[in-house]
Design a protein around this motif. Sequence first.
Motif, mmCIF file in Angstrom:
data_model
loop_
_atom_site.group_PDB
_atom_site.id
_atom_site.type_symbol
_atom_site.label_atom_id
_atom_site.label_comp_id
_atom_site.label_asym_id
_atom_site.label_seq_id
_atom_site.Cartn_x
_atom_site.Cartn_y
_atom_site.Cartn_z
ATOM 1 N N VAL A 134 41.089 44.979 29.124
ATOM 2 C CA VAL A 134 40.803 43.476 29.355
ATOM 3 C C VAL A 134 40.746 43.078 30.802
ATOM 4 O O VAL A 134 40.205 42.111 31.397
ATOM 5 C CB VAL A 134 41.286 42.727 28.338
ATOM 6 N N GLY A 135 42.120 43.563 31.397
ATOM 7 C CA GLY A 135 42.512 43.446 32.890
ATOM 8 C C GLY A 135 41.351 43.681 33.686
ATOM 9 O O GLY A 135 41.084 42.951 34.698
ATOM 10 N N ARG A 136 40.671 45.005 33.385
ATOM 11 C CA ARG A 136 39.710 45.351 34.352
ATOM 12 C C ARG A 136 38.375 44.422 34.252
ATOM 13 O O ARG A 136 37.756 44.172 35.198
ATOM 14 C CB ARG A 136 39.329 46.760 33.971
ATOM 15 N N VAL A 137 37.891 44.147 32.931
ATOM 16 C CA VAL A 137 37.013 43.099 32.679
ATOM 17 C C VAL A 137 37.168 41.905 33.472
ATOM 18 O O VAL A 137 36.061 41.366 33.910
ATOM 19 C CB VAL A 137 36.602 43.288 31.122
ATOM 20 N N GLN A 138 38.309 41.364 33.276
ATOM 21 C CA GLN A 138 38.617 40.127 33.887
ATOM 22 C C GLN A 138 38.718 40.012 35.351
ATOM 23 O O GLN A 138 38.061 39.418 36.061
ATOM 24 C CB GLN A 138 40.201 39.689 33.525
ATOM 25 N N ALA A 139 39.070 41.192 35.779
ATOM 26 C CA ALA A 139 39.234 41.500 37.407
ATOM 27 C C ALA A 139 37.654 41.328 37.890
ATOM 28 O O ALA A 139 37.438 40.970 38.747
ATOM 29 C CB ALA A 139 39.952 42.708 37.977
ATOM 30 N N THR A 190 35.181 40.230 36.262
ATOM 31 C CA THR A 190 34.624 38.631 36.201
ATOM 32 C C THR A 190 35.029 37.507 37.513
ATOM 33 O O THR A 190 34.318 37.106 37.976
ATOM 34 C CB THR A 190 35.008 37.884 34.960
ATOM 35 N N PHE A 191 36.283 37.725 37.685
ATOM 36 C CA PHE A 191 36.813 37.045 38.868
ATOM 37 C C PHE A 191 35.969 37.447 40.106
ATOM 38 O O PHE A 191 35.423 36.570 40.940
ATOM 39 C CB PHE A 191 38.281 37.398 39.103
ATOM 40 N N GLU A 235 32.246 36.247 40.085
ATOM 41 C CA GLU A 235 32.337 34.749 40.192
ATOM 42 C C GLU A 235 32.566 34.389 41.853
ATOM 43 O O GLU A 235 31.767 33.601 42.364
ATOM 44 C CB GLU A 235 33.220 33.969 39.490
ATOM 45 N N GLN A 247 39.517 42.337 44.440
ATOM 46 C CA GLN A 247 39.662 42.551 42.947
ATOM 47 C C GLN A 247 39.814 43.875 42.609
ATOM 48 O O GLN A 247 39.916 44.502 41.480
ATOM 49 C CB GLN A 247 38.811 41.589 42.044
ATOM 50 N N VAL A 264 29.048 42.655 33.647
ATOM 51 C CA VAL A 264 29.487 41.049 34.050
ATOM 52 C C VAL A 264 28.644 40.888 35.076
ATOM 53 O O VAL A 264 28.192 41.404 35.870
ATOM 54 C CB VAL A 264 30.955 41.585 34.605
#
Length: 162
Positions: free
Chosen positions: A46-51, A53-54, A57, A91, A144
């Motif tokens: 989840v941390g890798r996917v969130q990074a 995503t950031f 964006e 990121q 993503v």
Amino acid sequence: MTADARRRAARDHGTARRREEGSAVVEFLGATLLLLLPLVYLVVTVGRVQAATFAAEQAASGAARVFVTSPDERTGTRLALAATRLAFADQHVAGAGPSALTVTCPADGCGRPGSTVLTHVRVDVPLPGAPRFLQGHVPLHVVVVADGTGTFDRYADLSGWG
């Protein structure tokens, strides 16, 4: 209960206690490994996917911003790609090549005062530690995507845009 029966019961109780010594530690370690390892993997994933995503964006909005403030389309495309690479590097996400960014101008062309440009960023995030032999059976990455828009200033010098 006779004295002989009491001695036998005490002996059996002591033997059972000695057999179970240390089993709580083994059970705790086994349960911890079974519960903690999947949880740690989930947090890392989840941390890798969130990074990513950031990064996507940030790349989409940054690319749109530098594209509409550039002196011409060629420079804008180069700077938009540089902004995308910078956002992904920030990121620590791989995959910021030229295929990660798409810049779309309106039908009447780029560089007109007040026109809007759309940037689209797409990156594949590989699942950490996923074995390659699963490639054809389950997805081993998460896609993503992010979009950004930028508007050319009404009063900017857009003479280089042709």
